[in-house]
Design an enzyme around this catalytic site. Sequence first.
Site, PDB file in Angstrom:
ATOM      1  N   SER A 235      38.862  39.443  56.227  1.00 12.27           N
ATOM      2  CA  SER A 235      40.016  40.023  55.544  1.00 12.27           C
ATOM      3  C   SER A 235      39.576  41.168  54.658  1.00 12.27           C
ATOM      4  CB  SER A 235      40.741  39.000  54.651  1.00 12.27           C
ATOM      5  OG  SER A 235      41.165  37.887  55.378  1.00 12.27           O
ATOM      6  N   ASN A 236      40.534  42.020  54.333  1.00 16.12           N
ATOM      7  CA  ASN A 236      40.419  42.953  53.224  1.00 16.12           C
ATOM      8  C   ASN A 236      41.549  42.667  52.256  1.00 16.12           C
ATOM      9  OD1 ASN A 236      38.468  44.703  54.659  1.00 16.12           O
ATOM     10  ND2 ASN A 236      40.233  45.326  55.870  1.00 16.12           N
TER      11      ASN A 236
END
Length: 807
Positions: A244-245
């Site tokens: 994820s970011n």
Amino acid sequence: MRTRPRRLAVMGFALLTALSTTASLPSAAADGHGRPEHDPHGGGLSATIRYTEYGIPHIVAKDYADLGFGTGWAQAADQVCALADGFVTVRGERSRYFGPDAAPDGSLSSATKNVSSDLYFRGVREAGTVEKLLATPAPAGPGREVKETMRGFAAGYNAWLKQNEITDPACKGADWVRPVTPLDVATHGFALAVLGGQGRGVDGITSAQPPAAGAPARAGSPDKAEVAAAARKLFSAEDADMGSNAVAFSGAATANGRGLLLGNPHYPWQGGRRFWQSQQTIPGELNVSGGSLLGSSTISIGHNAHIAWSHTVATGVTLNLHQLTLDPADPTSYLVDGRPERMTKRTVTVAVKDGAPVTRTQWWTRYGPVVNGLGSSLPLPWTSTTAYALGDPNALNLRASDTALGFSKARSTDDVLSTLRRTQGLPWVNTIAADSAGHSLFTQSQVIPRITDDLAARCSTPLGKVTYPAAGVAVLDGSRGDCALGSDKDAVQPGIFGPSKMPVLKDAPYAENSNDSAWLANADRPLTGYERVFGTVGTQRSMRTRGGVEDVSAMARKGGLTVSDLQRQQFADRAPAGDLAAADVARACAALPGGTATGSDGKPVDVRQACDVIGKWDHSMKTSSRGALLFDRFWRKLTAAVPNDKLWKVPFSAADPVRTPNTLNTDAPGFATALADAVSELRSAGIGLDDPLGDHQFVVRGGERLPVHGGTESLGVWNKVETVWDAKAGGYTGVVHGSSYIQAVGWDGGRCPVARTLLTYSQSPNPDSPHYSDQTRLFSKGAWVTSRFCEKDILASPALKVVRVHE
């Protein structure tokens, strides 16, 4: 004076559209405040669901059980086959319906065969593991509200099954689609909690058996470098199927002094670990929108009127090993401070389709189950003198939904921290949050084993002295009582770190994470001082982290940010590897004698066109980008062939971690070969070297190709997509995992948050659903959904459909 007639007109439309719902329901209405009507049937659970564009349900209920009911119903309507498959898994019945040797989809464990998945989950069921956790009083166990939502979810799922016909060909008419119990729902949550611990070791737990008489007393000494590499690879974010970011901006960087949050989780596009989007409302008690992992009765990632939060998969290692010294007279007894302790024997039997039942024994210790390996690359042999036990503190953690519910009610980032301190329920993720008052937050608040660097120094076995520095995996001496994990006073369960030990960054102009450690959540305010088990400090960052920090730090310096800036960042599709290396590649390519390079098959390849294409590439992974596919195929081959320490001329420096390493080493053996092979590969497939990326990176929905933008992990693209290469079919023909439930959230001083969302793979995998590909088409075009959070916006939806669901 015009507001009320319009409101009544909209409600009239809502009542009419409710009658056209596909559900067969006696009642389908909601009053003007969105509260459930009086149930004319008396008793039983019920909820009102208002559907808006893209099949997004807004679930309104009078209490938590009814909220769970509406959520279970609505999830089943969109995702019944994936849910049913997950419930078959946690009941330990995959072999019964699908055969023992088929492979699960990996959503709920690392099991490579159905039989090992079943042996593990049947063992969990027969040991009463989840029942004991449900009976544990809060805060160590789940709270009443969460247990009510689980009860309601099971009832809602069952009611949908009873009242509707399944049309999804994935499970239409299948005998494995059956009603569920609240225990099934809770066990599904348990499976998610132990994904990084016992779930990672399922094959090793279910196949570990005492050595036969006369077996060698010791295993051969493994090569330390190979063990270190195997441990690093096992826990590497680059090889994981989740990532994820996320970035939170404080008011110091925004146009109006309020916070902003961009969440971009990278999760599987198929199977049981997809997100599903909804809004949950109990008037006067709860109002939250976001994405839920399938089978979850609460919002996993989302926003309310005051805060927004997202998660990124963290670097904290959620398991540890204890190396057991066995009793010379009995390999199922181990010594602790010189005294023998017998292992606990769990004999588990699972039913098998068209075959005899399979019975196998599992062996458990005070430290956890005996395991004979973590995947094929890290064997842990059980000999007559030594065995290994897997410790997983999340096997005592059924609190993730309590954490999610606390976030859903929070009004500030301080409330988010308070929730984390109180519930301590997140097993394997960081939290990034922003609020309407302008605060930002990053914290790595995880449930991980309490492995201090001091404990590892005192108690690591020779194997642990390799794996702990390399990957944070502690292997401790189980024969010593003083090598137990111990307790923190502020921890809700023994053997884990308390909240005071968690890395936290408050009110920085930006707080960002892309699955590296907490160290560079803000490059100007690095976090240090945490134990190695949380992650590293002063080590090379991934290409995606480097690109993300470059982008968001520049945004923060520019200031004046709005939600539109978040949207542009999400779909900028910049390839940081291209910025670092493409010019070097083009120059070195042009300098090749005769414009040729030798491929891995020994044949010369004319690469002159490739030099020109890579030189003109815009360093993005947009669907219109020419040269993106060529560079992508070259870069994959180059990084697979050239070790990281040989890839760059300027090495990594902890003093300049975002800009180093740099300057591609085009003299490295393998450079010209990778270029030649990439050119040959594309030409053999009939793909032009300068074809637009979208012509050859796509998904197929309803027989139509939808171009997909974004790029792979090693390119460092924020909008990450991991794809399936099939040259015969025209390129990258599907997305395995990548950008999933995306949200860009801010506030403008009004009562409603400013939110844009996107569920990249859409609400339903059912090809007969109208919401099978509608948001995927938006994703293909780089478009977003405007969130309908406030009542006036929900009621104003031209797609509004209101359904009343009940037992």
